[in-house]
Enzyme design. Sequence first.
Site, short mmCIF file in Angstrom:
data_model
loop_
_atom_site.label_atom_id
_atom_site.label_comp_id
_atom_site.label_asym_id
_atom_site.label_seq_id
_atom_site.Cartn_x
_atom_site.Cartn_y
_atom_site.Cartn_z
N SER A 150 -1.22 2.72 -3.59
CA SER A 150 0.19 2.33 -3.61
C SER A 150 0.61 1.57 -4.87
O SER A 150 -0.08 0.67 -5.32
CB SER A 150 0.51 1.45 -2.39
N ARG B 3 2.26 9.05 -4.18
CA ARG B 3 3.67 9.30 -3.85
C ARG B 3 4.08 10.73 -4.22
O ARG B 3 4.70 11.43 -3.42
CB ARG B 3 4.55 8.29 -4.61
N ASN C 68 3.25 -0.11 -4.71
CA ASN C 68 3.98 -1.25 -4.12
C ASN C 68 3.04 -2.31 -3.54
O ASN C 68 3.47 -3.19 -2.79
CB ASN C 68 4.90 -0.75 -3.00
N GLU D 48 -11.88 1.81 4.42
CA GLU D 48 -10.90 2.88 4.24
C GLU D 48 -10.47 3.49 5.57
O GLU D 48 -11.28 3.60 6.49
CB GLU D 48 -11.53 4.01 3.41
N LEU E 164 -5.32 -0.55 1.43
CA LEU E 164 -4.23 -1.38 1.96
C LEU E 164 -3.59 -0.75 3.21
O LEU E 164 -3.77 -1.24 4.33
CB LEU E 164 -3.18 -1.61 0.86
N ASP E 165 -2.89 0.37 2.98
CA ASP E 165 -2.20 1.01 4.10
C ASP E 165 -3.22 1.58 5.10
O ASP E 165 -4.05 2.41 4.73
CB ASP E 165 -1.30 2.13 3.57
N GLY F 213 -2.94 7.92 2.43
CA GLY F 213 -3.95 7.73 1.38
C GLY F 213 -3.68 8.49 0.10
O GLY F 213 -4.36 8.28 -0.89
N ILE F 214 -2.71 9.40 0.11
CA ILE F 214 -2.48 10.17 -1.12
C ILE F 214 -1.25 9.63 -1.87
O ILE F 214 -0.43 8.90 -1.33
CB ILE F 214 -2.37 11.68 -0.86
#
Length: 227
Positions: free
Chosen positions: A119, A52, A121, A172, A13-14, A49-50
Amino acid sequence: MNKKEIKACIFDLDGVIVDTAKYHYLAWKRLATEMDFDFTEQDNERLKGISRMASLDILLEIGNKNLSDNEKEKLAAKKNAWYVDYIIKMDTTEILPGVLDFITELKEKNIRIALGSASKNAMTILTQIQILDYFDAIIDGTKVNNAKPDPEVFLKGAEALGIDPKNCVVFEDAEAGVEAAINGKMRCVGIGSPAVLGKANLVIPDFNNFSLQQLNNTLVKVKPLPF
Ligand code: B16
Ligand code: MG
């Protein structure tokens, strides 16, 4: 049947669909400022990518702080609340260039689509940018126990889609994510710089003008499977 046929695409995603790293940065920086140390955009690169909690550990290492697990939980929750304040304001304009066209093409050609993100979120973000309905499966940080480069997030995605990993392609932007795809015996397209993502089968700067045909030409017809 072609054994290498691409039947599913699994998206991080991010950094792949949206650039939420800028919001993570603002929230982590606010936390660092509150604790009286500096946190730069370059430091933020290490958090891509890692998870929280792993991100918080790196932040605290930068600030030379040693805290209890209980204190760390409170800080992570505080940072997340600030981060959520940003992402609930996101809209469709934040989808990265070319992504929607590519995903639409995959849908039209009956390629299955999953999310594979660290994530917790992810659902909020996909809802805000209005692309939740494109996904046949969503595997996010709430559904995995092992962070990338462990392949769990992508293997669960393939399993949820009912597609063999060898017929999946992962997209990715982070080195740990590329390694996770390789560890899951999947092919991987890196989004970003070849210097960072050199282990991927193909690296593209973004999805602008990228098509399923280009993917097939590169991964199926030209390059041999690495396994
Ligand atoms: P959250 P991805 C990752 O998303 C981010 O790249 C990373 O910076 C973040 O720490 C991680 O999600 C966890 O995010 O705090 O929202 O659970 O690249 O795996 O989509
Ligand atoms: Mg990413």
